[in-house]
Design a protein around this motif. Structure first.
Motif, mmCIF file in Angstrom:
data_model
loop_
_atom_site.group_PDB
_atom_site.id
_atom_site.type_symbol
_atom_site.label_atom_id
_atom_site.label_comp_id
_atom_site.label_asym_id
_atom_site.label_seq_id
_atom_site.Cartn_x
_atom_site.Cartn_y
_atom_site.Cartn_z
ATOM 1 N N PHE A 1 0.817 -1.201 0.000
ATOM 2 C CA PHE A 1 0.000 0.000 0.000
ATOM 3 C C PHE A 1 0.862 1.266 0.000
ATOM 4 O O PHE A 1 0.468 2.290 -0.562
ATOM 5 N N GLU A 2 2.016 1.192 0.614
ATOM 6 C CA GLU A 2 2.953 2.312 0.548
ATOM 7 C C GLU A 2 3.398 2.535 -0.900
ATOM 8 O O GLU A 2 3.487 3.679 -1.363
ATOM 9 N N ARG A 3 3.650 1.442 -1.598
ATOM 10 C CA ARG A 3 4.035 1.543 -3.001
ATOM 11 C C ARG A 3 2.896 2.142 -3.826
ATOM 12 O O ARG A 3 3.125 2.925 -4.756
ATOM 13 N N ALA A 4 1.661 1.777 -3.467
ATOM 14 C CA ALA A 4 0.504 2.298 -4.195
ATOM 15 C C ALA A 4 0.402 3.815 -4.042
ATOM 16 O O ALA A 4 0.016 4.513 -4.991
ATOM 17 N N ILE A 5 0.741 4.333 -2.874
ATOM 18 C CA ILE A 5 0.720 5.787 -2.681
ATOM 19 C C ILE A 5 1.798 6.442 -3.540
ATOM 20 O O ILE A 5 1.562 7.449 -4.219
ATOM 21 N N SER B 1 -16.053 -1.588 -0.319
ATOM 22 C CA SER B 1 -16.817 -0.379 -0.652
ATOM 23 C C SER B 1 -16.285 0.841 0.079
ATOM 24 O O SER B 1 -16.593 1.979 -0.299
ATOM 25 N N THR B 2 -15.488 0.624 1.115
ATOM 26 C CA THR B 2 -14.912 1.742 1.877
ATOM 27 C C THR B 2 -13.492 2.078 1.419
ATOM 28 O O THR B 2 -12.822 2.883 2.064
ATOM 29 N N TRP B 3 -13.041 1.455 0.341
ATOM 30 C CA TRP B 3 -11.655 1.633 -0.105
ATOM 31 C C TRP B 3 -11.387 3.089 -0.472
ATOM 32 O O TRP B 3 -12.193 3.717 -1.157
ATOM 33 N N PRO B 4 -10.270 3.645 -0.034
ATOM 34 C CA PRO B 4 -9.971 5.058 -0.326
ATOM 35 C C PRO B 4 -9.728 5.304 -1.808
ATOM 36 O O PRO B 4 -9.071 4.503 -2.476
ATOM 37 N N ARG C 1 -3.710 5.759 4.712
ATOM 38 C CA ARG C 1 -2.826 5.246 5.762
ATOM 39 C C ARG C 1 -2.505 3.786 5.473
ATOM 40 O O ARG C 1 -3.333 2.892 5.734
ATOM 41 N N PRO C 2 -1.327 3.496 4.913
ATOM 42 C CA PRO C 2 -0.972 2.107 4.591
ATOM 43 C C PRO C 2 -1.052 1.177 5.797
ATOM 44 O O PRO C 2 -1.484 0.025 5.665
ATOM 45 N N ASP C 3 -0.632 1.657 6.967
ATOM 46 C CA ASP C 3 -0.667 0.816 8.163
ATOM 47 C C ASP C 3 -2.096 0.482 8.572
ATOM 48 O O ASP C 3 -2.415 -0.659 8.920
#
Length: 205
Positions: free
Chosen positions: A138-142, A189-192, A152-154
């Motif tokens: 998720f950090e890479r995705a940002i 459905s809550t995905w940022p 917030r990846p964590d």
């Protein structure tokens, strides 16, 4: 002197894995394990060590054979794709085998005695390693612009793991694959996502 009984180590390991998957670490008795393996206790532990060592080998096999979709998911194009793949494949795995539903890792950690503490810690460490892999993805995705900068990846990694563990417990309680997939859909459905303002900022001109 009698000849030592020979047996297929791979088949024995698969059989004991299913026992641990169904009953957890403490719930699996020596009688359960030897009956499933089809060998006597001395031969079983001569090949694998004690119960804890056998469980650790079964757990490693579980990750290798049944959770191979996780590293595959981490290579998918987007973070949401990765989370969706893991959640839906987990829903399938948790309900695929009627005689051992849920997750070996989650079932196994539900152990409370002092004797089982090393196993509990090993399972917690394994889950923490999985959560760290998600966080890095998720950090890479940002960095790639796939997730908004305020994501917030964590927290996302902890969220996905919490949903996974809840689905495993629900599967053990008899929830169907369809219901678990509905839970996964609700979670996703809550995905940022990027807001319109973010899109305008990132667009040229």
């Amino acid at each position: 002197m009698g000849r030592r009984r020979k047996f297929d180590v791979e088949k024995v390991l698969d059989a004991t894995l299913c026992v641990f998957w169904r009953k957890g670490y403490e719930g699996a008795s020596y009688a359960d394990l030897t009956e499933a393996a089809g060998v006597e206790r001395p031969a079983l532990y001569s090949a694998f060590g004690n119960k804890e060592a056998l469980f650790r080998q079964a757990l490693a096999r579980y990750y290798e054979r049944y959770l191979d979709f996780i590293p595959q998911a981490l290579e998918l194009p987007t973070a949401r794709d990765a989370a969706m793949h893991i959640l839906y494949r987990s829903a399938e795995l948790h309900t695929q085998y009627p005689d051992h539903t849920g997750c070996l890792g989650v079932n196994g950690v539900l152990a409370g005695s002092d004797d089982a503490e090393p196993v509990r810690k090993a399972l917690i460490e394994a889950r923490a390693a999985g959560e760290a892999q998600l966080r890095e993805r998720f950090e890479r995705a940002i960095n790639e612009g796939d997730l908004p900068d305020n994501a917030r990846p964590d927290v996302l990694a902890a969220f996905v793991m919490a949903v996974l563990h809840g689905m495993a417990v629900q599967a053990k309680a008899g929830f169907s694959r369809e219901m678990l997939e509905a839970v996964a859909k609700q979670a996703l459905s809550t995905w940022p996502t990027h807001s319109a303002t973010d899109s305008e900022k990132s667009s040229p001109g």
